[in-house]
Design an enzyme around this catalytic site. Structure first.
Site, PDB file in Angstrom:
ATOM      1  N   HIS A 106       0.820  -1.209   0.000  1.00  0.00           N
ATOM      2  CA  HIS A 106       0.000   0.000   0.000  1.00  0.00           C
ATOM      3  C   HIS A 106       0.854   1.259   0.000  1.00  0.00           C
ATOM      4  CE1 HIS A 106      -3.932  -2.019   1.540  1.00  0.00           C
ATOM      5  NE2 HIS A 106      -3.761  -2.139   0.256  1.00  0.00           N
ATOM      6  N   ARG A 164      -7.606  -2.666 -15.415  1.00  0.00           N
ATOM      7  CA  ARG A 164      -7.421  -3.898 -14.652  1.00  0.00           C
ATOM      8  C   ARG A 164      -8.588  -4.066 -13.673  1.00  0.00           C
ATOM      9  NH1 ARG A 164      -2.007  -1.591 -14.523  1.00  0.00           N
ATOM     10  NH2 ARG A 164      -0.547  -2.848 -15.753  1.00  0.00           N
ATOM     11  N   GLU A 216      -0.261 -13.522 -23.963  1.00  0.00           N
ATOM     12  CA  GLU A 216       0.712 -13.538 -22.860  1.00  0.00           C
ATOM     13  C   GLU A 216       1.213 -14.948 -22.548  1.00  0.00           C
ATOM     14  OE1 GLU A 216      -1.235 -11.877 -19.438  1.00  0.00           O
ATOM     15  OE2 GLU A 216      -3.162 -12.750 -19.998  1.00  0.00           O
ATOM     16  N   ASN A 229       4.630  -8.699 -19.648  1.00  0.00           N
ATOM     17  CA  ASN A 229       5.098  -9.162 -18.341  1.00  0.00           C
ATOM     18  C   ASN A 229       4.980 -10.683 -18.230  1.00  0.00           C
ATOM     19  OD1 ASN A 229       5.171  -6.425 -17.997  1.00  0.00           O
ATOM     20  ND2 ASN A 229       3.629  -6.348 -16.394  1.00  0.00           N
ATOM     21  N   ASP A 230       3.788 -11.213 -18.488  1.00  0.00           N
ATOM     22  CA  ASP A 230       3.597 -12.655 -18.396  1.00  0.00           C
ATOM     23  C   ASP A 230       4.209 -13.389 -19.584  1.00  0.00           C
ATOM     24  OD1 ASP A 230       2.466 -13.151 -15.944  1.00  0.00           O
ATOM     25  OD2 ASP A 230       0.414 -12.828 -16.618  1.00  0.00           O
ATOM     26  N   CYS A 237       0.597  -3.816 -23.854  1.00  0.00           N
ATOM     27  CA  CYS A 237       0.114  -3.181 -22.624  1.00  0.00           C
ATOM     28  C   CYS A 237       0.954  -3.544 -21.412  1.00  0.00           C
ATOM     29  CB  CYS A 237      -1.353  -3.551 -22.369  1.00  0.00           C
ATOM     30  SG  CYS A 237      -1.638  -5.312 -22.099  1.00  0.00           S
TER      31      CYS A 237
END
Length: 592
Positions: free
Chosen positions: A204, A311, A452, A475-476, A523
């Site tokens: 956070h 997302r 991905e 990323n993936d 993305c």
């Protein structure tokens, strides 16, 4: 004082220079003693009163929340209030006082330690970070019990004419505590950076630091023990480096870098209304990645052409069963309202909503069984197809929002033709239900696939035949292509976007998708990396989607790019299999 440097995790860009203000965990000062039998109930009441006072304090924070405060702060206060109400916090420590006769502080810390140990067993990084929320709530109760309060430091003495701003250094810091560092009128007080021992990209502190656009570095391990109150501190948010008591020479160097970054930001702002067009006149779409509807303001401020990735899982994650409370999934109306807000906020620009991307590695319920290999388990579209009612509810909500503006639906982690067909079938079912109910929606809403998984990139014909657009989740794709867990520090150094296999899959996806007449976007993190902008342009990419803060820097690269020179060099890069050659060639693209 001796100068030293600490290395951690960069979570929010920029450079901050100021004096350290330490927040010492109250738990470190807890006294341990046994309460006489006749005083047990009085000790129970003392803890109950402290919990009630913290409840009132959180309510006051919510009521006084500045209008310009990031939405995340209000959400985090709600989470802390829920945690405080949970029997595991509000009742279990009372039982410890009654059965073991521990004093209130000792009983609370004992319970928190047991809960923290349970959270350490959770494999998912995001949910593991929620342990710190529980500890932060306990901190607030301990401060009341011990009669201490979050102190705001006096004006520091220094060699500057103006009092220097402060950098908060703590083992951990809660979003609610961050509000104590704001002026009454809602403006920032004088804090300009954060340094914490714990935390990661999903903590956070990291989320709030990014939302406030404040340099921060987390995961510093011993920072709160090594840095002393009022020390001069430099936070390099780009590198995840903290320099304590820097020499005058180093201080001047960072001040020069800080000033240069400030000037560069001002120059970039002038590009906001400039179309993203290469030197030879080729237009490029620059889209924004968002987590919440409120992020649309930042996307518009940066001049985004639309939202390339919403997302949606962030609407679900705050409902997780953190401490045994009943799991509550957002209703169709709740989801619809959030999607509608984003669509309306973007003022006619397209909004691409990714369907729920949770599962074994990001379970909605952390108490459920976690797969042995969570990244390879029941996640994303696999999870949604296994929970058809949940998926249908989300599809209905998205379709309803499509009547307010341009909406596109993006499906994550597709690999099989039957997954695509089942998804499209469920979408048609959602449309049929809405038609029968007389509810408006866009019947021509576009549906796209995230590429991905290597299998998807290698079997594109079955995707281009069925889908309206493609979006490459780098990323993936990198993680699965190289068989690397990107959050595992022992193998993180092997995570390489310039690996020839990764480049081949990306280039192939762009080429085949465009040949079929489909829009293709990137993305993932590669889209916002200016060192890779020209390489992606050379591959033929014409749509980038990234965090709004990265958009203007990428636009500047596009404006300075000559496609004719870049394209030929990129072809040569794609024919190479030598890492050093590829890295050197990509660097040379920057000088064209």
């Amino acid at each position: 004082m001796a100068s030293f440097t600490l290395h951690g995790i960069p979570v929010s860009r920029g450079i901050a220079i100021g004096r350290a203000h330490l927040l010492t965990p109250a738990a470190l000062d807890v006294k341990h003693y046994l309460v006489p039998v006749e005083q047990v109930e009085a000790e129970v009441k003392r803890l109950q009163d402290a919990i009630a006072e913290v409840h009132r304090g959180l309510q006051a924070l919510w009521t006084e929340l500045p209008k310009d405060a990031p939405t995340e702060l209000g959400a985090f206060i709600d989470v802390h209030a829920l945690i405080l109400s949970d029997p595991m916090i509000s009742e279990a420590p009372l039982d410890i006082i009654r059965t073991r006769h521990y004093n209130a502080e000792w009983a609370l810390v004992t319970q928190i330690d047991e809960l923290s140990a349970q959270f350490d067993e959770i494999e998912d990084e995001y949910l593991r970070e929620r342990k710190h929320d529980i500890q932060q709530v306990a901190e607030r109760v301990l401060k009341v019990l011990m009669g201490t309060a979050l102190s705001v430091p006096p004006v520091f003495s220094g060699d500057d004419h103006a009092p220097p701003s402060m950098i908060v250094v703590a083992h951990d810091i809660s979003p609610a505590d961050m509000l104590a560092f704001r002026d009454r009128d809602g403006g920032p007080r004088s804090f300009i950076g954060f340094v914490t021992d714990v935390g990661g990209q999903n903590s956070h502190t990291a989320i709030v630091a990014r939302s406030l656009d404040i340099p921060a570095a987390v995961g510093m391990s011993q920072a709160s023990r090594l840095i002393e109150q009022d020390d001069w501190v430099i936070v390099d948010g780009d590198a995840g480096v903290v320099i304590c008591n820097p020499s005058q020479l180093v201080l001047e160097q960072y001040r020069a870098r800080q000033a240069a970054l400030g000037k560069a930001r001002k120059r970039l702002l002038k590009l906001k209304k400039t179309p993203a067009v290469t030197k030879d006149g080729t237009p490029v779409k620059l889209m924004a990645n968002i987590e919440l509807p409120e992020d649309c303001a930042g996307a518009l401020e940066a001049g985004a052409n639309g939202v390339g990735l919403f997302r949606s899982e962030f609407l679900f994650m705050g409902r997780a069963n953190v401490l045994g409370n009943a799991l509550r999934i957002p209703s169709e109306d709740e989801q619809f309202e959030q999607y509608r807000k984003a669509v309306v906020a973007m003022k006619g620009r397209p909004v691409t909503i990714r369907t729920l991307d949770v599962g074994a590695d990001k379970p909605l319920d952390p108490t459920e069984h976690t797969a042995l290999n969570p990244a390879l388990g029941l996640r994303a579209i696999r999870y949604c197809l296994a929970e058809p009612q949940l998926f249908l509810t989300q599809l209905r909500a998205i379709l309803r929002a499509s009547s307010y503006g341009k909406v596109r639906i993006l499906i994550p982690m597709l690999a099989h033709a039957f997954e695509i067909d089942q998804t499209l079938s469920m979408l048609e079912q959602a449309k049929l239900q809405l038609r029968e109910e007389g509810v408006k929606y866009d019947p021509d809403v576009e549906v796209g696939a995230m590429i991905e998984i290597p299998a998807a990139a290698l079997a594109l014909p079955m995707f281009v035949k069925r889908m309206d657009f493609l979006s490459i989740g780098t990323n993936d794709l990198i993680q699965y292509t190289l068989a690397i867990d990107r959050v595992d520090y022992e193998v993180a150094h092997l995570y390489n976007p310039l690996h020839p296999a990764v480049l081949m899959l990306i280039a192939q996806t762009i080429a085949i998708g465009q040949k079929a007449g489909l829009d293709v976007a990137v993305c993932g993190e590669m889209a916002g990396d200016t060192k890779l902008t020209r390489l992606l342009l050379g591959m033929g990419l014409r749509e980038f989607s990234m965090h709004p803060a990265q958009l203007l820097s990428v636009k500047q690269e596009i404006l300075n790019s000559d496609l004719s020179a870049i394209t030929s060099r990129t072809r040569r890069i794609l024919r190479s299999y030598e890492p050093d050659e590829i890295a050197a060639a990509v660097e040379q693209l920057q000088s064209l």
